[in-house]
Design an enzyme around this catalytic site. Sequence first.
Site, PDB file in Angstrom:
ATOM      1  N   LYS A  54       0.835  -1.208   0.000  1.00 56.20           N
ATOM      2  CA  LYS A  54       0.000   0.000   0.000  1.00 56.20           C
ATOM      3  C   LYS A  54       0.865   1.252   0.000  1.00 56.20           C
ATOM      4  CE  LYS A  54      -3.888  -2.241   2.251  1.00 56.20           C
ATOM      5  NZ  LYS A  54      -4.671  -2.379   3.491  1.00 56.20           N
ATOM      6  N   HIS A 102       0.275  -5.679  18.061  1.00 61.04           N
ATOM      7  CA  HIS A 102      -0.879  -6.556  18.259  1.00 61.04           C
ATOM      8  C   HIS A 102      -1.691  -6.017  19.422  1.00 61.04           C
ATOM      9  CE1 HIS A 102       2.165  -9.062  16.303  1.00 61.04           C
ATOM     10  NE2 HIS A 102       1.150  -9.743  15.795  1.00 61.04           N
TER      11      HIS A 102
END
Length: 121
Positions: A54, A102
């Site tokens: 991206k 995370h």
Amino acid sequence: MIGIDLIKTSRMRELMERFNNKALKRFLCEEEIGLVKNYKTASGFWAAKEACSKALGVGIGSECGFHDMIIYKTKNGAPSLKLSEKLLKNFNINDVSLSITHDGEYAIAVVAIESAPTDKV
């Protein structure tokens, strides 16, 4: 250029339960698979590669494949990215930075790419 990606880790858990290492080989090389501790680590690696594609503005495809980006650990244990010669040349890349985190059932990765100016207008 900056790219970011988020993945729900249960998606990776299900893939790994269903396809074992075949799932990992789709987007990781053997050295990267050796770094995977569990489905959460694998999720972070997936997000890292998606974020990198991206940042390049092309997504995963013919211009940038999963195996054009290799994740490794620095001597301090931080994740880092090594890009293929094809990517370095085609996108005039000088430097790349990676951060993976995370939280609960999610893995998030951010990639920043520094590229050399081009003559394109």
